[in-house]
Design a protein around this motif. Structure first.
Motif, PDB file in Angstrom:
ATOM      1  N   SER A  68     -33.210-117.940  68.198  1.00  0.00           N
ATOM      2  CA  SER A  68     -34.556-118.296  68.873  1.00  0.00           C
ATOM      3  C   SER A  68     -35.219-116.811  69.166  1.00  0.00           C
ATOM      4  CB  SER A  68     -34.411-118.915  70.183  1.00  0.00           C
ATOM      5  OG  SER A  68     -33.943-120.090  69.899  1.00  0.00           O
ATOM      6  N   ASP A  69     -34.654-115.881  69.553  1.00  0.00           N
ATOM      7  CA  ASP A  69     -35.099-114.601  69.824  1.00  0.00           C
ATOM      8  C   ASP A  69     -35.541-113.934  68.496  1.00  0.00           C
ATOM      9  OD1 ASP A  69     -34.861-114.678  72.397  1.00  0.00           O
ATOM     10  OD2 ASP A  69     -32.841-113.762  72.486  1.00  0.00           O
ATOM     11  N   ARG A  70     -34.569-114.163  67.458  1.00  0.00           N
ATOM     12  CA  ARG A  70     -35.140-113.354  66.225  1.00  0.00           C
ATOM     13  C   ARG A  70     -36.239-113.888  65.318  1.00  0.00           C
ATOM     14  NH1 ARG A  70     -29.799-113.077  63.138  1.00  0.00           N
ATOM     15  NH2 ARG A  70     -30.839-114.293  61.487  1.00  0.00           N
ATOM     16  N   LEU A  71     -36.134-115.389  65.107  1.00  0.00           N
ATOM     17  CA  LEU A  71     -36.846-116.169  64.310  1.00  0.00           C
ATOM     18  C   LEU A  71     -37.827-116.976  65.000  1.00  0.00           C
ATOM     19  CD1 LEU A  71     -34.125-117.558  61.726  1.00  0.00           C
ATOM     20  CD2 LEU A  71     -35.667-115.509  61.481  1.00  0.00           C
ATOM     21  N   PHE A  72     -37.720-117.232  66.274  1.00  0.00           N
ATOM     22  CA  PHE A  72     -38.823-118.528  67.064  1.00  0.00           C
ATOM     23  C   PHE A  72     -39.221-117.901  68.185  1.00  0.00           C
ATOM     24  CE2 PHE A  72     -35.483-120.659  64.237  1.00  0.00           C
ATOM     25  CZ  PHE A  72     -36.573-120.990  63.194  1.00  0.00           C
ATOM     26  N   LYS A  73     -39.478-116.748  68.488  1.00  0.00           N
ATOM     27  CA  LYS A  73     -40.015-116.313  69.725  1.00  0.00           C
ATOM     28  C   LYS A  73     -41.202-116.998  70.086  1.00  0.00           C
ATOM     29  CE  LYS A  73     -38.643-111.772  71.397  1.00  0.00           C
ATOM     30  NZ  LYS A  73     -38.334-110.342  70.898  1.00  0.00           N
ATOM     31  N   ASP A  74     -42.212-117.125  69.236  1.00  0.00           N
ATOM     32  CA  ASP A  74     -43.351-117.946  69.478  1.00  0.00           C
ATOM     33  C   ASP A  74     -43.881-118.995  68.662  1.00  0.00           C
ATOM     34  OD1 ASP A  74     -43.999-116.376  67.567  1.00  0.00           O
ATOM     35  OD2 ASP A  74     -45.309-114.741  68.828  1.00  0.00           O
ATOM     36  N   THR A  75     -42.738-119.641  68.049  1.00  0.00           N
ATOM     37  CA  THR A  75     -42.853-120.915  67.332  1.00  0.00           C
ATOM     38  C   THR A  75     -41.905-121.861  67.694  1.00  0.00           C
ATOM     39  OG1 THR A  75     -41.910-119.885  65.366  1.00  0.00           O
ATOM     40  CG2 THR A  75     -44.265-119.587  65.441  1.00  0.00           C
ATOM     41  N   PRO A  76     -42.134-123.222  67.322  1.00  0.00           N
ATOM     42  CA  PRO A  76     -40.919-123.916  67.388  1.00  0.00           C
ATOM     43  C   PRO A  76     -39.902-123.775  66.386  1.00  0.00           C
ATOM     44  CG  PRO A  76     -43.045-125.152  67.714  1.00  0.00           C
ATOM     45  CD  PRO A  76     -43.265-123.900  66.924  1.00  0.00           C
ATOM     46  N   TRP A  77     -38.834-124.302  66.728  1.00  0.00           N
ATOM     47  CA  TRP A  77     -37.897-124.604  65.579  1.00  0.00           C
ATOM     48  C   TRP A  77     -38.313-125.362  64.445  1.00  0.00           C
ATOM     49  CZ3 TRP A  77     -32.209-123.411  65.159  1.00  0.00           C
ATOM     50  CH2 TRP A  77     -31.592-122.439  66.220  1.00  0.00           C
ATOM     51  N   PRO A  78     -37.775-125.447  63.217  1.00  0.00           N
ATOM     52  CA  PRO A  78     -38.028-126.390  62.227  1.00  0.00           C
ATOM     53  C   PRO A  78     -37.861-127.817  62.709  1.00  0.00           C
ATOM     54  CG  PRO A  78     -36.288-124.674  61.308  1.00  0.00           C
ATOM     55  CD  PRO A  78     -36.402-124.318  62.904  1.00  0.00           C
ATOM     56  N   SER A  79     -38.574-128.893  62.103  1.00  0.00           N
ATOM     57  CA  SER A  79     -38.743-129.980  62.688  1.00  0.00           C
ATOM     58  C   SER A  79     -37.362-130.957  62.436  1.00  0.00           C
ATOM     59  CB  SER A  79     -39.747-130.988  62.011  1.00  0.00           C
ATOM     60  OG  SER A  79     -39.598-131.131  60.806  1.00  0.00           O
ATOM     61  N   VAL A  80     -37.189-131.773  63.299  1.00  0.00           N
ATOM     62  CA  VAL A  80     -35.887-132.622  63.077  1.00  0.00           C
ATOM     63  C   VAL A  80     -35.727-133.102  61.648  1.00  0.00           C
ATOM     64  CG1 VAL A  80     -36.624-134.935  63.672  1.00  0.00           C
ATOM     65  CG2 VAL A  80     -34.412-134.252  64.333  1.00  0.00           C
ATOM     66  N   ASP A  81     -36.818-133.465  60.907  1.00  0.00           N
ATOM     67  CA  ASP A  81     -36.822-134.153  59.537  1.00  0.00           C
ATOM     68  C   ASP A  81     -36.402-133.045  58.750  1.00  0.00           C
ATOM     69  OD1 ASP A  81     -37.823-136.343  60.676  1.00  0.00           O
ATOM     70  OD2 ASP A  81     -40.033-135.900  60.436  1.00  0.00           O
ATOM     71  N   ALA A  82     -37.011-131.947  58.784  1.00  0.00           N
ATOM     72  CA  ALA A  82     -36.502-130.884  57.834  1.00  0.00           C
ATOM     73  C   ALA A  82     -34.848-130.516  57.892  1.00  0.00           C
ATOM     74  CB  ALA A  82     -37.300-129.647  58.324  1.00  0.00           C
ATOM     75  N   VAL A  83     -34.319-130.830  59.024  1.00  0.00           N
ATOM     76  CA  VAL A  83     -32.797-130.369  58.994  1.00  0.00           C
ATOM     77  C   VAL A  83     -31.963-131.682  58.766  1.00  0.00           C
ATOM     78  CG1 VAL A  83     -33.153-128.433  60.343  1.00  0.00           C
ATOM     79  CG2 VAL A  83     -32.548-130.304  61.556  1.00  0.00           C
ATOM     80  N   ALA A  84     -32.741-132.718  58.923  1.00  0.00           N
ATOM     81  CA  ALA A  84     -31.599-134.101  59.114  1.00  0.00           C
ATOM     82  C   ALA A  84     -31.070-134.282  57.947  1.00  0.00           C
ATOM     83  CB  ALA A  84     -32.700-135.314  59.201  1.00  0.00           C
ATOM     84  N   HIS A  85     -31.462-133.939  56.505  1.00  0.00           N
ATOM     85  CA  HIS A  85     -30.411-134.325  55.459  1.00  0.00           C
ATOM     86  C   HIS A  85     -29.386-133.121  55.285  1.00  0.00           C
ATOM     87  CE1 HIS A  85     -33.615-131.397  54.041  1.00  0.00           C
ATOM     88  NE2 HIS A  85     -32.768-130.968  52.990  1.00  0.00           N
ATOM     89  N   TYR A  86     -29.335-132.192  55.960  1.00  0.00           N
ATOM     90  CA  TYR A  86     -28.343-131.148  56.062  1.00  0.00           C
ATOM     91  C   TYR A  86     -27.011-131.731  56.791  1.00  0.00           C
ATOM     92  CZ  TYR A  86     -31.637-127.630  54.288  1.00  0.00           C
ATOM     93  OH  TYR A  86     -32.576-127.065  53.496  1.00  0.00           O
ATOM     94  N   VAL A  87     -27.433-132.666  57.781  1.00  0.00           N
ATOM     95  CA  VAL A  87     -26.387-133.203  58.531  1.00  0.00           C
ATOM     96  C   VAL A  87     -26.045-134.840  58.533  1.00  0.00           C
ATOM     97  CG1 VAL A  87     -26.755-131.504  60.326  1.00  0.00           C
ATOM     98  CG2 VAL A  87     -27.933-133.408  60.428  1.00  0.00           C
ATOM     99  N   ASP A  88     -26.239-135.295  57.193  1.00  0.00           N
ATOM    100  CA  ASP A  88     -26.008-136.472  56.781  1.00  0.00           C
ATOM    101  C   ASP A  88     -27.004-137.467  57.378  1.00  0.00           C
ATOM    102  OD1 ASP A  88     -23.903-135.451  55.339  1.00  0.00           O
ATOM    103  OD2 ASP A  88     -22.515-135.838  56.783  1.00  0.00           O
ATOM    104  N   ASN A  89     -28.208-137.147  57.846  1.00  0.00           N
ATOM    105  CA  ASN A  89     -29.095-138.014  58.672  1.00  0.00           C
ATOM    106  C   ASN A  89     -28.441-138.666  59.778  1.00  0.00           C
ATOM    107  OD1 ASN A  89     -31.167-137.248  57.264  1.00  0.00           O
ATOM    108  ND2 ASN A  89     -31.278-139.388  55.810  1.00  0.00           N
ATOM    109  N   ASP A  90     -27.407-137.947  60.334  1.00  0.00           N
ATOM    110  CA  ASP A  90     -26.805-138.280  61.860  1.00  0.00           C
ATOM    111  C   ASP A  90     -27.615-138.552  62.862  1.00  0.00           C
ATOM    112  OD1 ASP A  90     -23.594-138.652  62.694  1.00  0.00           O
ATOM    113  OD2 ASP A  90     -24.943-138.007  64.199  1.00  0.00           O
ATOM    114  N   HIS A  91     -27.646-139.980  63.267  1.00  0.00           N
ATOM    115  CA  HIS A  91     -28.706-140.222  64.288  1.00  0.00           C
ATOM    116  C   HIS A  91     -28.571-139.477  65.642  1.00  0.00           C
ATOM    117  CE1 HIS A  91     -31.333-142.319  67.022  1.00  0.00           C
ATOM    118  NE2 HIS A  91     -30.425-142.998  67.604  1.00  0.00           N
TER     119      HIS A  91
END
Length: 524
Positions: A68-91
């Motif tokens: 968070s400090d290094r990459l997302f100091k003043d922006t949100p993290w990537p959206s949940v849709d963008a990371v969902a397929h890396y985690v088997d779309n686990d609900h």
């Protein structure tokens, strides 16, 4: 992580408004996932599946904040849709990720109204899984506490935001009307209460007292492969209920919700510093408002001594600033308690010296009960009290007005009214400290009132120095008590037992320190 929910169904309502709100962040692409974030979610997902609490805690407490400090100091993290397929779309994992996503947004940026509503929807989905799904995860106590803590904080933040109606746009008012159930006070209380009931935590704590459970001894974790999530969330929800009721000004109900937790003993709330401080802060504040000054002084003394001894270990924690702020607020509340109920014998010498350094001069002025004293009571209360809320929805008709300060003003007015009622009592106490016996006529003469008025004042003193404890018993907060027999007042002063052992131990430690210093001095 099994749960009887389908990820794609839950995501739909969130996506449209979420994407729209993110278009406003210039230069931020919600669909871009840096390699370090990809690695983070993949490893976190794997550790959660393997129930590796130690690794989950390291990633949650350290890696998440570092990224968070290094990459997302003043922006949100990537959206949940963008990371969902890396985690088997686990609900369930996506709900947990989104909970962290919103928490980061609240901490670093200013959430829009739609994002506040989306966060409410996410908490509803997450708690529905816990209450009605099959949860077989083990999560760190820190994360489970943060979930409850953030849930209550976002509710408080929403109420404050909604109460500032003056500058709201037509679009925002339309959203308030459309999503009138979002952050509804009954919804918030119902979820917290449902978690307490589902976890059966009250029965678990009762069985533990009888030696039939190991909940506290295991810090709430399951070492036989079970899940700690429901039980620990239920446990922390009792603290959450205390906090919500304090924000609403219902202190009696708040303390009743916390009653299953014996705060005189080290419990699971002790395992997370934020939970420990929040529990005692709100417990002490509720006791102060209910005139249970002795209970408040005892608990503030214990937590302030604990923070004094351990705060250096939390310097690298993301919560360090919050710890220091609450520490200062509790010193202010302790100053108020001791001014209304002078029981300095209940306070450790270390805490007392810190208190004198911070508020010694103000406390001396507060004893006078003049206009200046009221101004100081006002100042300390305003600084140290919770951010009270008005939970009801506003009137959307013109003219739109701000009412975010109304609840605070009401609580301040009630508190200062209580202080005002104690004005005459300080004079009574001064005289009672001087005499062991004194006639009613003589005391009435000294106080320049007639005897019937003095009797009223003495009855008021009795009433104001007694309160009802958690078990419904009437207890005394006074260091001086009295009874009247044949128009004579007989004074009974409680003398604290002197703790000689503590005094000698402190002097021995000081002497050893001086000897060590002297040993380091090299004589030429």
């Amino acid at each position: 992580m099994s749960a009887s929910y389908d990820y794609d169904e839950a995501a739909g309502s969130y996506d449209d408004g979420h994407r729209q709100s993110q278009q406003q962040d210039v230069g931020y692409d919600p669909n871009f996932v840096p390699d370090s974030v990809k690695s983070f979610v993949v490893h976190l997902y794997r550790h959660i599946r393997e129930k590796n609490v130690y690794e989950i805690h390291q990633m949650y407490e350290t890696s998440f904040h570092t990224l968070s400090d290094r990459l997302f100091k003043d922006t949100p993290w990537p959206s949940v849709d963008a990371v969902a397929h890396y985690v088997d779309n686990d609900h369930v994992f996506c709900l947990l990720y989104r909970e962290m996503w919103f928490r980061h947004l609240y901490a670093r940026l200013s959430p829009t109204l739609k994002q506040r509503i989306d966060s409410w929807d996410n908490y509803c989905s997450l708690f529905q899984v816990v209450l009605h799904g099959v949860v077989n995860m083990q999560l760190p106590n820190q994360w489970l506490w943060d979930m409850v803590d953030e849930f209550v904080y976002q509710f408080q933040s929403f109420c404050q935001y909604r109460a500032k109606m003056k500058n709201k746009t037509e679009q925002e008012i339309a959203l308030f009307r459309q999503y009138d159930q979002a952050w509804n006070v009954y919804g918030v209380l119902n979820y917290l209460q449902a978690l307490v009931e589902k976890s059966a935590i009250i029965q678990i704590l009762e069985r533990e007292k009888a030696g039939l459970e190991q909940f506290t001894a295991n810090d709430g974790y399951h070492y036989d492969g079970g899940s700690n999530v429901v039980k620990v969330l239920g446990y922390f929800s009792m603290v959450g209920l205390l906090r919500v009721h304090c924000l609403l000004g219902d202190y009696q109900t708040g303390l009743k919700c916390l009653q299953p937790i014996d705060i005189s003993q080290q419990g699971v709330y002790f395992t997370v510093i934020g939970s420990h401080i929040a529990t005692i802060y709100h417990y002490g504040f509720a006791c102060l408002m209910l005139r249970r000054y002795v209970d408040a002084i005892r608990e503030f003394n214990k937590i302030l001594l604990y923070i004094y001894k351990t705060k250096q270990y939390h310097q690298k924690s993301s919560q360090y600033e919050q710890i220091l702020k609450k520490n200062e607020q509790m010193y202010a509340l302790l100053a108020i308690c001791l001014s209304l109920c002078p029981q300095v014998n209940l306070v450790d010498e270390t805490v007392n010296s810190q208190l004198r350094e911070k508020y010694g001069e103000k406390m001396a002025r507060m004893q006078r009960f003049d206009d200046e004293a009221f101004a100081i009571y006002d100042e300390l209360f305003s600084y140290a009290c919770p951010k009270f809320i008005t939970p009801s929805a506003p009137s959307f008709e013109e003219p739109l007005v701000n009412y975010n300060q109304d609840a605070y003003r009401l609580q301040l007015k009630l508190f200062l009214y209580e202080v005002k009622q104690q004005q005459l009592l300080s004079g009574v106490r001064t005289f009672l400290k001087v005499y062991s016996t004194i006639s009613l006529a003589k005391l009435a003469n000294y106080m320049e009132v007639d005897e019937p008025t003095l009797r009223t004042i003495l009855l008021t003193y009795k009433h104001k120095t007694h309160s009802v404890d958690a078990d419904g018993k009437i207890i005394s907060n006074a260091d001086i008590d009295f009874y009247i027999d044949d128009d004579m007042i007989h004074v009974v002063e409680s003398k604290p037992a002197k703790r000689y052992g503590d005094f000698f131990l402190r002097q021995i430690v000081k002497l050893e320190g001086m000897m060590n210093d002297m040993d380091r001095i090299k004589l030429e």
